[in-house]
Design a protein around this motif. Sequence first.
Motif, PDB file in Angstrom:
ATOM      1  N   UNK A 131      85.149  41.183  55.243  1.00 60.57           N
ATOM      2  CA  UNK A 131      85.566  39.927  54.575  1.00 60.57           C
ATOM      3  C   UNK A 131      84.413  39.219  53.864  1.00 60.57           C
ATOM      4  N   UNK A 138      90.408  36.687  56.150  1.00 57.00           N
ATOM      5  CA  UNK A 138      90.639  36.451  57.582  1.00 57.00           C
ATOM      6  C   UNK A 138      90.748  37.755  58.368  1.00 57.00           C
ATOM      7  N   UNK A 139      90.095  38.798  57.848  1.00 56.07           N
ATOM      8  CA  UNK A 139      90.074  40.112  58.514  1.00 56.07           C
ATOM      9  C   UNK A 139      91.488  40.625  58.777  1.00 56.07           C
ATOM     10  N   UNK A 142      92.050  44.372  59.444  1.00 60.50           N
ATOM     11  CA  UNK A 142      91.522  44.820  60.739  1.00 60.50           C
ATOM     12  C   UNK A 142      92.494  44.446  61.849  1.00 60.50           C
ATOM     13  N   UNK A 143      93.090  43.261  61.715  1.00 65.67           N
ATOM     14  CA  UNK A 143      94.077  42.871  62.726  1.00 65.67           C
ATOM     15  C   UNK A 143      95.305  43.767  62.627  1.00 65.67           C
ATOM     16  N   UNK A 148      89.416  45.293  67.228  1.00 64.14           N
ATOM     17  CA  UNK A 148      88.915  44.080  67.866  1.00 64.14           C
ATOM     18  C   UNK A 148      87.618  43.683  67.159  1.00 64.14           C
ATOM     19  N   UNK A 149      87.715  42.710  66.325  1.00 61.85           N
ATOM     20  CA  UNK A 149      86.567  42.313  65.521  1.00 61.85           C
ATOM     21  C   UNK A 149      86.404  40.811  65.601  1.00 61.85           C
ATOM     22  N   UNK A 150      85.219  40.302  65.852  1.00 59.11           N
ATOM     23  CA  UNK A 150      84.027  41.069  66.181  1.00 59.11           C
ATOM     24  C   UNK A 150      84.107  41.636  67.594  1.00 59.11           C
ATOM     25  N   UNK A 151      83.473  42.770  67.829  1.00 62.00           N
ATOM     26  CA  UNK A 151      83.564  43.400  69.151  1.00 62.00           C
ATOM     27  C   UNK A 151      82.799  42.602  70.198  1.00 62.00           C
TER      28      UNK A 151
ATOM     29  N   UNK B 216      80.230  34.900  63.250  1.00 64.01           N
ATOM     30  CA  UNK B 216      79.705  36.247  63.419  1.00 64.01           C
ATOM     31  C   UNK B 216      78.616  36.482  62.383  1.00 64.01           C
ATOM     32  N   UNK B 218      76.906  39.105  61.626  1.00 63.98           N
ATOM     33  CA  UNK B 218      76.985  40.340  60.836  1.00 63.98           C
ATOM     34  C   UNK B 218      77.926  40.166  59.649  1.00 63.98           C
ATOM     35  N   UNK B 221      80.722  35.069  58.730  1.00 62.63           N
ATOM     36  CA  UNK B 221      81.950  34.275  58.626  1.00 62.63           C
ATOM     37  C   UNK B 221      82.422  33.881  60.018  1.00 62.63           C
ATOM     38  N   UNK B 227      92.055  35.032  66.718  1.00 60.94           N
ATOM     39  CA  UNK B 227      91.780  36.404  66.275  1.00 60.94           C
ATOM     40  C   UNK B 227      90.812  37.131  67.203  1.00 60.94           C
ATOM     41  N   UNK B 229      89.253  38.795  70.624  1.00 61.94           N
ATOM     42  CA  UNK B 229      89.858  39.503  71.759  1.00 61.94           C
ATOM     43  C   UNK B 229      89.468  38.906  73.108  1.00 61.94           C
ATOM     44  N   UNK B 253      82.430  36.095  73.498  1.00 64.22           N
ATOM     45  CA  UNK B 253      81.624  36.700  72.448  1.00 64.22           C
ATOM     46  C   UNK B 253      80.144  36.778  72.869  1.00 64.22           C
TER      47      UNK B 253
END
Lengths: 166, 369
Positions: A131, A138-139, A142-143, A148-151, B216, B218, B221, B227, B229, B253
């Motif tokens: 993104x 909004x990724x 990936x969703x 699972x981002x960010x991991x 994040x 990396x 953003x 969103x 996990x 995180x």
Amino acid sequence: MAGTAATGAVCITGCSWRNSSRWEFLSNAQAETLAALADQIIPEDDFPSASQAGVVVYIDRQLMGPYRRHRGAYQGGIESADQISRKFCGVALAQARPTMRQEVVSALAERFREFFEMVREHTMEGYYGSPRHGGNRDAVSWRMLGLKEPPLRGRAHYDLSKGRGS
Amino acid sequence: MKRVFFHVALAAGILILCAAGAIGGATYYYTSQRGAGCAGCHEMADYVGAVHASSHRSVGCFDCHSTGWAAKLRHTAVHLSGRTPEAIRLRDVDVVEMTAKCQSCHQREYATWRAGPHSATYAQIFTNAQQNATRRLMDDCFRCHGMQFSGSIGDIVQPQSLNGPWRIVRAGLASEPTMPCQACHWIHREGLPVSKPVARFSVAGAADGESLAFFDRREQMHFAIAELPLPQIFDRARPVNVSPDQRQALCYQCHAPRQPDAESAAARNNWGAQAGSGDDRTPLGVHEGISCFTCHSGHGESTRASCATCHPVMSDCGLAVEKMDTTYANPASKHNIHWVKCQDCHTHGVPRSMHRGSEFVKPIQWNER
């Protein structure tokens, strides 16, 4: 002093003398056509379409940077897409009915294969890439893929002063 | 000679008047339209549009962002040269300035955050002798500390070795926070303006969960908590009951469990992320299943008083729970509050009436409020 005067002058005019488009490289009309084209490649379903996910933003930004070399190809290709659309349905691609758009894009892919494949590749990049480059808003892709981002990355505990990890 | 001097002075005067008028006009143009003027530059249009759809829509761009000469000249130079960055981001110094501006409206939150551990400075984090003498400094530190810093680890702390003393290279950042507001809050997030509740909840009460997001480094953003996990965690082979409070996804995180080492029994048996590994603080034992936010207040992280939220001040044993020395903060202690079990105190057996485990405390769920 002259610099500050220039700054003020540029700010006041809102830079409209340079480019009235809301895009960095494309004109508003070109962006609409490109969005219609990209949406035929990745249409909307349970998840957003290419243009809804920011693919046009991605391509527009890249045309100001690494993809400068493709500027001519995009301008020519978008013009060709609109020409084919006017021939088929009398209006530009963005204004064509959804059912007609597919026929127009099929014809474009047949006659301007190289351009179409480039747009398809860039659409994929924008939709599935990071993104941070302007696409995949909004990724969303990936969703869609369940990534699972960010991991989660718990830090490893170790102690170098003891000469080994612990 | 006098004539030449007069003409030079006249020209300079006219130039100064023009500059003052132009700059004053530009400032008025931008500030009078709550950012609409900023959108006149097409590079800014997306960002201004995002703000106008955000919970901070009533705040003008210049209430938070720099309006100084340097910023104006820099923006103009970038714009005219066409070397616009792919994504417009705040610089290190802008993030520092922003944090102080958040304070002007969010004073209570700022004060509690400032008093808590999440306001740790660059000097506290990156020149910590105990840490640096045992673990190698690395760019990955920036994942959770100084995530908006634009350089590499060598640009912030030297020497890059296990032998100190260490110093902050950019001295101006030494006393600045490594986890500023933008680390966990998405200022431009989409949403309605938030109104303050009439009455504040206790530490277990509602926080503004909608603004929570992880920055994040990396991807450069924010990821909204919806969103992020929530991990599945194991205590050896046993799946751990993790609270479904989605706000915890933000905590995880950084305070995250690790996958087991390749040669371990946990890896051979596919036990997955192990509780207590990495920087994990997932509650086990008597506190299993409760949310981080049940005990930790969002900004201050104070926890002592939160015990009384669920426990009577005097425990069944006659001990005052808020005064008990349970070595609760020591990860090596079996009385650590995160994974203390009934058996850790009742070494001769748990009384039957107390044998209720985590069902004793039914945590309030975020979405139940």
